[in-house]
Design a protein around this motif. Structure first.
Motif, PDB file in Angstrom:
ATOM      1  N   LEU A  36      -5.465 -39.406 -47.551  1.00 35.37           N
ATOM      2  CA  LEU A  36      -4.725 -39.422 -48.808  1.00 35.37           C
ATOM      3  C   LEU A  36      -3.598 -38.396 -48.785  1.00 35.37           C
ATOM      4  CD1 LEU A  36      -7.742 -39.582 -51.284  1.00 35.37           C
ATOM      5  CD2 LEU A  36      -6.243 -41.476 -50.634  1.00 35.37           C
ATOM      6  N   GLU A  37      -2.455 -38.780 -49.330  1.00 34.57           N
ATOM      7  CA  GLU A  37      -1.340 -37.843 -49.405  1.00 34.57           C
ATOM      8  C   GLU A  37      -1.472 -36.911 -50.600  1.00 34.57           C
ATOM      9  OE1 GLU A  37       3.519 -38.041 -50.017  1.00 34.57           O
ATOM     10  OE2 GLU A  37       2.477 -39.651 -48.954  1.00 34.57           O
ATOM     11  N   ARG A  38      -1.923 -37.455 -51.748  1.00 33.40           N
ATOM     12  CA  ARG A  38      -2.033 -36.655 -52.976  1.00 33.40           C
ATOM     13  C   ARG A  38      -3.499 -36.517 -53.358  1.00 33.40           C
ATOM     14  NH1 ARG A  38       0.212 -35.628 -58.193  1.00 33.40           N
ATOM     15  NH2 ARG A  38      -0.885 -33.706 -58.746  1.00 33.40           N
ATOM     16  N   VAL A  39      -3.952 -35.292 -53.489  1.00 30.71           N
ATOM     17  CA  VAL A  39      -5.311 -35.012 -53.939  1.00 30.71           C
ATOM     18  C   VAL A  39      -5.239 -33.913 -54.992  1.00 30.71           C
ATOM     19  CG1 VAL A  39      -7.601 -34.135 -53.317  1.00 30.71           C
ATOM     20  CG2 VAL A  39      -6.398 -35.693 -51.763  1.00 30.71           C
ATOM     21  N   VAL A  40      -5.918 -34.122 -56.113  1.00 32.03           N
ATOM     22  CA  VAL A  40      -5.984 -33.141 -57.194  1.00 32.03           C
ATOM     23  C   VAL A  40      -7.406 -32.604 -57.257  1.00 32.03           C
ATOM     24  CG1 VAL A  40      -5.903 -32.828 -59.695  1.00 32.03           C
ATOM     25  CG2 VAL A  40      -4.120 -34.145 -58.551  1.00 32.03           C
ATOM     26  N   LYS A  41      -7.532 -31.293 -57.176  1.00 28.25           N
ATOM     27  CA  LYS A  41      -8.856 -30.673 -57.218  1.00 28.25           C
ATOM     28  C   LYS A  41      -9.150 -30.172 -58.627  1.00 28.25           C
ATOM     29  CE  LYS A  41     -11.827 -27.163 -55.124  1.00 28.25           C
ATOM     30  NZ  LYS A  41     -11.896 -25.947 -54.300  1.00 28.25           N
ATOM     31  N   LEU A  42     -10.155 -30.796 -59.245  1.00 32.44           N
ATOM     32  CA  LEU A  42     -10.627 -30.390 -60.575  1.00 32.44           C
ATOM     33  C   LEU A  42     -12.128 -30.144 -60.492  1.00 32.44           C
ATOM     34  CD1 LEU A  42      -8.658 -33.031 -62.698  1.00 32.44           C
ATOM     35  CD2 LEU A  42      -8.006 -30.656 -62.222  1.00 32.44           C
ATOM     36  N   ALA A  43     -12.538 -29.408 -59.466  1.00 39.02           N
ATOM     37  CA  ALA A  43     -13.963 -29.309 -59.138  1.00 39.02           C
ATOM     38  C   ALA A  43     -14.544 -27.919 -59.279  1.00 39.02           C
ATOM     39  CB  ALA A  43     -14.204 -29.795 -57.703  1.00 39.02           C
ATOM     40  N   SER A  44     -13.742 -26.879 -59.182  1.00 41.19           N
ATOM     41  CA  SER A  44     -14.297 -25.537 -59.021  1.00 41.19           C
ATOM     42  C   SER A  44     -13.939 -24.573 -60.136  1.00 41.19           C
ATOM     43  CB  SER A  44     -13.859 -24.957 -57.669  1.00 41.19           C
ATOM     44  OG  SER A  44     -14.357 -25.763 -56.611  1.00 41.19           O
ATOM     45  N   ASN A  45     -13.398 -25.097 -61.238  1.00 50.73           N
ATOM     46  CA  ASN A  45     -13.032 -24.274 -62.393  1.00 50.73           C
ATOM     47  C   ASN A  45     -12.036 -23.177 -62.057  1.00 50.73           C
ATOM     48  OD1 ASN A  45     -14.774 -25.913 -63.757  1.00 50.73           O
ATOM     49  ND2 ASN A  45     -16.340 -24.363 -64.116  1.00 50.73           N
ATOM     50  N   GLU A  46     -11.254 -23.421 -61.007  1.00 51.89           N
ATOM     51  CA  GLU A  46     -10.146 -22.517 -60.729  1.00 51.89           C
ATOM     52  C   GLU A  46      -9.056 -22.730 -61.779  1.00 51.89           C
ATOM     53  OE1 GLU A  46     -10.715 -23.448 -55.987  1.00 51.89           O
ATOM     54  OE2 GLU A  46     -10.017 -24.858 -57.500  1.00 51.89           O
ATOM     55  N   GLY A  47      -8.289 -21.693 -62.042  1.00 52.21           N
ATOM     56  CA  GLY A  47      -7.146 -21.885 -62.906  1.00 52.21           C
ATOM     57  C   GLY A  47      -6.095 -22.722 -62.191  1.00 52.21           C
ATOM     58  N   PRO A  48      -5.315 -23.523 -62.921  1.00 51.05           N
ATOM     59  CA  PRO A  48      -4.299 -24.357 -62.267  1.00 51.05           C
ATOM     60  C   PRO A  48      -3.048 -23.591 -61.871  1.00 51.05           C
ATOM     61  CG  PRO A  48      -4.227 -24.707 -64.632  1.00 51.05           C
ATOM     62  CD  PRO A  48      -5.393 -23.777 -64.371  1.00 51.05           C
ATOM     63  N   PHE A  49      -2.956 -22.338 -62.285  1.00 53.91           N
ATOM     64  CA  PHE A  49      -1.789 -21.522 -61.971  1.00 53.91           C
ATOM     65  C   PHE A  49      -2.172 -20.432 -60.974  1.00 53.91           C
ATOM     66  CE2 PHE A  49      -1.337 -22.985 -66.413  1.00 53.91           C
ATOM     67  CZ  PHE A  49      -0.255 -23.845 -66.220  1.00 53.91           C
ATOM     68  N   GLY A  50      -1.231 -20.077 -60.134  1.00 55.06           N
ATOM     69  CA  GLY A  50      -1.493 -19.104 -59.088  1.00 55.06           C
ATOM     70  C   GLY A  50      -1.463 -17.671 -59.593  1.00 55.06           C
ATOM     71  N   PRO A  51      -1.495 -16.715 -58.663  1.00 52.12           N
ATOM     72  CA  PRO A  51      -1.463 -15.301 -59.048  1.00 52.12           C
ATOM     73  C   PRO A  51      -0.181 -14.943 -59.802  1.00 52.12           C
ATOM     74  CG  PRO A  51      -2.104 -15.560 -56.745  1.00 52.12           C
ATOM     75  CD  PRO A  51      -1.646 -16.906 -57.209  1.00 52.12           C
ATOM     76  N   PHE A  52      -0.283 -13.893 -60.609  1.00 52.96           N
ATOM     77  CA  PHE A  52       0.905 -13.367 -61.281  1.00 52.96           C
ATOM     78  C   PHE A  52       1.927 -12.938 -60.218  1.00 52.96           C
ATOM     79  CE2 PHE A  52      -1.430 -11.656 -65.327  1.00 52.96           C
ATOM     80  CZ  PHE A  52      -1.862 -12.946 -65.602  1.00 52.96           C
ATOM     81  N   PRO A  53       3.227 -12.986 -60.519  1.00 50.59           N
ATOM     82  CA  PRO A  53       4.230 -12.515 -59.551  1.00 50.59           C
ATOM     83  C   PRO A  53       3.968 -11.078 -59.087  1.00 50.59           C
ATOM     84  CG  PRO A  53       5.293 -13.699 -61.340  1.00 50.59           C
ATOM     85  CD  PRO A  53       3.847 -13.548 -61.727  1.00 50.59           C
ATOM     86  N   GLU A  54       3.520 -10.226 -60.000  1.00 50.11           N
ATOM     87  CA  GLU A  54       3.231  -8.833 -59.626  1.00 50.11           C
ATOM     88  C   GLU A  54       2.087  -8.754 -58.618  1.00 50.11           C
ATOM     89  OE1 GLU A  54       5.138  -8.875 -63.660  1.00 50.11           O
ATOM     90  OE2 GLU A  54       3.555 -10.032 -62.653  1.00 50.11           O
ATOM     91  N   ALA A  55       1.117  -9.662 -58.729  1.00 52.19           N
ATOM     92  CA  ALA A  55       0.017  -9.683 -57.773  1.00 52.19           C
ATOM     93  C   ALA A  55       0.510 -10.132 -56.404  1.00 52.19           C
ATOM     94  CB  ALA A  55      -1.099 -10.603 -58.273  1.00 52.19           C
ATOM     95  N   LEU A  56       1.410 -11.116 -56.391  1.00 54.03           N
ATOM     96  CA  LEU A  56       1.973 -11.564 -55.113  1.00 54.03           C
ATOM     97  C   LEU A  56       2.779 -10.448 -54.457  1.00 54.03           C
ATOM     98  CD1 LEU A  56       3.132 -15.156 -56.126  1.00 54.03           C
ATOM     99  CD2 LEU A  56       1.141 -14.533 -54.731  1.00 54.03           C
ATOM    100  N   ASP A  57       3.526  -9.707 -55.258  1.00 54.10           N
ATOM    101  CA  ASP A  57       4.281  -8.577 -54.710  1.00 54.10           C
ATOM    102  C   ASP A  57       3.338  -7.528 -54.128  1.00 54.10           C
ATOM    103  OD1 ASP A  57       6.617  -9.790 -55.522  1.00 54.10           O
ATOM    104  OD2 ASP A  57       6.842  -8.576 -57.347  1.00 54.10           O
ATOM    105  N   ALA A  58       2.253  -7.252 -54.845  1.00 55.23           N
ATOM    106  CA  ALA A  58       1.289  -6.256 -54.361  1.00 55.23           C
ATOM    107  C   ALA A  58       0.638  -6.707 -53.060  1.00 55.23           C
ATOM    108  CB  ALA A  58       0.226  -5.996 -55.431  1.00 55.23           C
ATOM    109  N   LEU A  59       0.355  -7.989 -52.952  1.00 55.94           N
ATOM    110  CA  LEU A  59      -0.216  -8.512 -51.708  1.00 55.94           C
ATOM    111  C   LEU A  59       0.754  -8.344 -50.542  1.00 55.94           C
ATOM    112  CD1 LEU A  59      -1.828 -11.786 -53.114  1.00 55.94           C
ATOM    113  CD2 LEU A  59      -3.063  -9.826 -52.170  1.00 55.94           C
TER     114      LEU A  59
END
Length: 375
Positions: A36-59
């Motif tokens: 499959l080319e497109r797969v949507v994961k709605l299985a693990s109760n993760e938030g749909p949005f990634g880390p805050f920009p400040e967290a990415l900078d810290a990483l």
């Protein structure tokens, strides 16, 4: 020559009956297996949005120093969390996710023959961590999809060490009221420590949902309140959570927690998320998107004859679909949607669907329609 064969007698009996935790399928695995080319994961109760920009900078800043071990005591993160909650540094315990604190609590308190009490269906780690130590989990049936706190109290014995309250409950997404929890804490025996798992705390906007740290820990209850960065903060991949508890419990947890298990990326990303100038407004935005999306997921289920348990207050929805939910899970998988069959949570006939972005929720609704219309 093959590898050595290890007989069952090598392993302690408590391990034999453990059903391991079954994680949600990764997107890449489904794409590879089904083409499959497109797969949507709605299985693990993760938030749909990634880390805050400040967290990415810290990483990014931390990356060149990953040849060094992390701060084993998590000093900076514990300090920031203590300030955030108005407690002492010594009253904050870290874990590799809130699940890591659950594991440590079991290690410091449970001997063979001891007892833990919890509602069921619920989060399986409470059961797994008890059984691997030879303790006995008492599984108390939910009432109307919610924790039955009176029944939990009735199940407590002299050997009970821990009572777990998953709040909101995973997988049903339901909560207990402030009055119900107040009554529970007034009655729970003094030899018991209650674990109030508030992993989804930031998603809940019901005014009757209590802040366990403010209303129970800081009022002197024998309680550990769990929180995590895996959900609304978008840091599930780095595994960092914590508990707020009396100092004696935090000290004991520190003795059994694996050295360096809270990685440097986890610590710096969590601190940056808490200290980001726009953190509160971003949390409110994410909570609002979730509050708008949850009814859409519920409506999709109802449109095809599946009634969600509720009212759900977190970022997921649960519904019973029959005696065995695996066939529906597999059918949705072939349509490019990963949901969670909840047999491992004690509900073999249920599915749990995480609330995604508006587009992901619509993708799920379309897939569900294709599957159930042609069933």
């Amino acid at each position: 020559m093959g590898l050595a064969e290890i007989s069952d007698s090598f392993f302690k009996p408590a391990v034999a009956d453990i059903v391991p935790y079954e994680p949600g399928k990764p997107v890449e695995e489904v794409q590879r297996e089904l083409g499959l080319e497109r797969v949507v994961k709605l299985a693990s109760n993760e938030g749909p949005f990634g880390p805050f920009p400040e967290a990415l900078d810290a990483l990014a800043v931390a990356a060149p120093e990953l040849n060094r071990y992390p701060d084993g005591g998590g000093y900076r993160l514990r300090q920031v969390l203590a300030t955030r909650h108005g407690v002492r540094f010594e009253e904050v315990a870290l874990g590799a996710g809130a699940d890591g604190v659950v594991d440590s609590l079991a290690q410091v308190s449970l001997d063979p023959g001891d007892r833990v009490v919890l509602g069921w269906p619920s989060f399986p780690s409470y059961v797994i961590t008890a059984r691997k130590l030879g303790a006995e989990p008492a599984l108390v049936p939910l009432r109307d999809g919610r924790y039955d706190l009176d029944a939990l109290l009735a199940a407590v014995t002299e050997r009970t060490k821990l009572v777990y309250i998953c709040h909101p409950n995973n997988p049903t997404g339901t909560m207990n009221t402030r009055a119900e929890l107040d009554a529970f804490f007034e009655q729970v025996p003094d030899h018991v420590v209650t674990v109030l798992d508030q992993a989804y705390f930031e998603y809940v906007d019901d005014p009757d949902y209590p802040d366990g740290v403010e209303e129970y820990v800081k009022q002197g209850s024998r309680v550990v309140v769990l929180r995590t960065f895996s959900k609304i903060f978008g840091l599930a991949g780095v595994r960092v959570g914590y508990g707020v508890a009396p100092e004696e419990i935090v000290t004991a947890v520190g003795k059994v927690r694996r050295a360096f298990d809270i990685t440097t990326p986890a610590q710096v990303a969590a601190v940056a998320s808490l200290e980001a100038p726009g953190a509160q407004s971003e949390l409110e935005r994410r909570r609002a998107v979730n509050a708008e999306g949850r009814p859409a997921v519920e409506a999709a289920l109802r449109d095809y004859g599946l009634e969600p348990v509720g009212p759900a207050v977190a970022n997921f929805v649960f519904a019973e679909v029959g005696e065995d939910s695996r066939p529906l899970f597999e059918q949705l998988l072939r349509e490019g949607v990963i949901v969670r069959p909840t047999g491992g949570f004690g509900a073999p006939g249920g599915i749990r669907v995480t609330v995604g972005t508006p587009e992901e929720n619509a993708f799920f609704a379309d897939a569900l329609g294709r599957v159930l219309t042609h069933a």
